[in-house]
Design a protein around this motif. Structure first.
Motif, short mmCIF file in Angstrom:
data_model
loop_
_atom_site.label_atom_id
_atom_site.label_comp_id
_atom_site.label_asym_id
_atom_site.label_seq_id
_atom_site.Cartn_x
_atom_site.Cartn_y
_atom_site.Cartn_z
N THR A 38 0.71 -1.28 0.04
CA THR A 38 -0.21 -0.44 -0.25
C THR A 38 1.16 0.97 0.18
OG1 THR A 38 -1.24 -1.16 0.86
CG2 THR A 38 -2.13 0.72 1.11
N LYS A 39 1.71 1.12 0.63
CA LYS A 39 2.66 2.41 0.76
C LYS A 39 3.33 2.67 -0.27
CE LYS A 39 7.11 -0.34 2.09
NZ LYS A 39 8.02 -0.58 3.43
N ASP A 40 3.57 2.09 -1.59
CA ASP A 40 3.94 1.82 -2.14
C ASP A 40 3.16 2.42 -3.68
OD1 ASP A 40 6.41 0.66 -1.90
OD2 ASP A 40 5.40 -1.37 -2.75
N LEU A 41 2.09 3.13 -3.15
CA LEU A 41 0.91 3.95 -4.40
C LEU A 41 0.23 4.84 -3.54
CD1 LEU A 41 -0.56 0.51 -4.57
CD2 LEU A 41 1.25 1.04 -6.33
N SER A 42 0.19 5.37 -4.91
CA SER A 42 -0.70 7.04 -4.18
C SER A 42 -1.64 6.92 -4.92
CB SER A 42 0.19 8.14 -5.10
OG SER A 42 -0.17 8.32 -6.57
N PHE A 43 -3.19 7.00 -4.07
CA PHE A 43 -4.22 6.50 -4.67
C PHE A 43 -4.86 8.08 -5.03
CE2 PHE A 43 -2.95 3.12 -2.12
CZ PHE A 43 -2.93 2.02 -2.96
N LYS A 44 -5.99 8.31 -5.85
CA LYS A 44 -7.10 9.22 -6.42
C LYS A 44 -8.64 8.57 -6.20
CE LYS A 44 -8.62 11.89 -9.97
NZ LYS A 44 -7.85 12.50 -11.03
N VAL A 45 -9.48 8.66 -5.61
CA VAL A 45 -10.98 8.78 -6.05
C VAL A 45 -12.25 9.74 -7.01
CG1 VAL A 45 -12.71 7.52 -5.27
CG2 VAL A 45 -10.96 7.18 -3.92
N SER A 46 -12.67 8.86 -7.48
CA SER A 46 -13.52 10.34 -8.78
C SER A 46 -14.79 9.40 -8.73
CB SER A 46 -12.79 10.41 -9.88
OG SER A 46 -12.29 8.96 -10.60
N LEU A 47 -15.36 10.06 -9.03
CA LEU A 47 -16.78 9.02 -8.85
C LEU A 47 -17.50 9.76 -10.15
CD1 LEU A 47 -19.70 9.31 -7.36
CD2 LEU A 47 -19.94 10.99 -8.18
N LYS A 48 -18.00 8.26 -11.05
CA LYS A 48 -18.48 8.57 -12.33
C LYS A 48 -19.62 7.93 -12.47
CE LYS A 48 -14.09 8.53 -13.56
NZ LYS A 48 -13.12 9.53 -14.61
N THR A 49 -20.38 8.01 -12.89
CA THR A 49 -22.06 7.61 -13.71
C THR A 49 -22.03 7.15 -13.77
OG1 THR A 49 -22.11 9.96 -15.37
CG2 THR A 49 -22.72 10.25 -13.40
N GLN A 50 -21.34 6.13 -14.69
CA GLN A 50 -21.59 5.02 -15.83
C GLN A 50 -22.13 3.67 -14.61
OE1 GLN A 50 -18.23 3.32 -18.08
NE2 GLN A 50 -19.83 2.62 -18.94
N ALA A 51 -22.85 3.11 -15.06
CA ALA A 51 -22.85 1.94 -14.50
C ALA A 51 -24.48 2.15 -12.58
CB ALA A 51 -22.99 0.81 -14.29
N GLY A 52 -24.52 3.38 -12.79
CA GLY A 52 -25.73 3.48 -11.89
C GLY A 52 -25.30 4.11 -10.87
N GLY A 53 -23.41 4.70 -11.38
CA GLY A 53 -22.41 5.44 -10.37
C GLY A 53 -22.00 4.43 -9.75
N TYR A 54 -20.83 4.81 -9.18
CA TYR A 54 -19.26 4.25 -8.84
C TYR A 54 -18.67 4.75 -8.28
CZ TYR A 54 -16.58 3.54 -13.05
OH TYR A 54 -16.00 3.27 -14.74
N PHE A 55 -17.05 4.33 -7.70
CA PHE A 55 -16.51 5.26 -7.62
C PHE A 55 -15.70 4.28 -8.21
CE2 PHE A 55 -18.63 6.28 -4.04
CZ PHE A 55 -19.11 7.38 -3.91
N LEU A 56 -13.78 5.26 -9.16
CA LEU A 56 -13.25 4.80 -9.81
C LEU A 56 -12.23 5.21 -8.93
CD1 LEU A 56 -11.92 3.90 -12.32
CD2 LEU A 56 -11.61 5.52 -13.06
N VAL A 57 -11.49 4.02 -8.67
CA VAL A 57 -9.85 4.36 -8.13
C VAL A 57 -8.38 4.12 -8.88
CG1 VAL A 57 -8.40 3.16 -5.95
CG2 VAL A 57 -11.02 2.82 -5.45
#
Length: 175
Positions: free
Chosen positions: A46-65
């Motif tokens: 986990t410490k090797d990575l940086s993460f970003k979360v964005s909101l998507k509307t496709q398929a009823g809405g989900y979070f893209l990590v």
């Protein structure tokens, strides 16, 4: 008589010095071997990575990590879903949205890995609301990071896709 006892002690001392020399040589060889293999790609922590979360509307809405390797890191994510939860109770932990393991995803530089998280897979008015997502690489749960969500999520039976190289493959379609 004394000289007979001295000889074994001298032999033991010589053997001890030889053992230390062999150990030092073996350690040097092991280090050299490990250094020569440093070009192999290792599993991401986990410490090797940086993460970003964005909101998507496709398929009823989900979070893209989106997961990117930190500077100077090259590692791979197994093709399984990330370990994630919206809260501390078991009913907010994500379950797999896919039934099979995907290809390994190697991340380095600008190459990223993507996973989709659908916080609500039920068709009802129930659920708990959360503003944060706890996320880690599967198997590294003790080092989870907490990410602020782009908007409050109603959570009820959440699922996540495996890690993918293409964000289009990370859409968690509801069954």
């Amino acid at each position: 008589m004394r000289s007979r006892f001295a000889a074994p002690s001298a032999r033991l001392a010589l053997a001890a010095v030889a053992a230390v020399a062999v150990t030092a040589t073996a350690a040097g060889t092991a280090t050299a071997t490990a250094d020569s293999r440093s070009n192999t790609v290792r599993a991401c922590a986990t410490k090797d990575l940086s993460f970003k979360v964005s909101l998507k509307t496709q398929a009823g809405g989900y979070f893209l990590v989106t997961a990117k390797a930190k500077s100077g890191v090259t590692c791979y994510l197994e093709g399984v879903f990330p370990s994630a939860s919206f809260g501390s109770s078991a009913d907010t932990e994500v379950a797999p949205a896919e039934q099979a393991v995907s290809e390994r995803v190697t991340v380095s530089g600008s190459t990223a890995a993507y996973a989709g998280i659908n916080p609500k897979t039920t068709n009802n008015d129930f659920g708990k609301e959360f503003d944060f997502l706890h996320l880690s690489v599967a198997g590294d749960e003790t080092n989870a990071v907490t990410l602020t969500l782009p908007e409050t999520a109603t959570v009820d039976r959440p699922v996540a896709t495996n890690w993918h190289t293409d964000p289009a493959d990370a859409v968690p379609f509801a069954n």
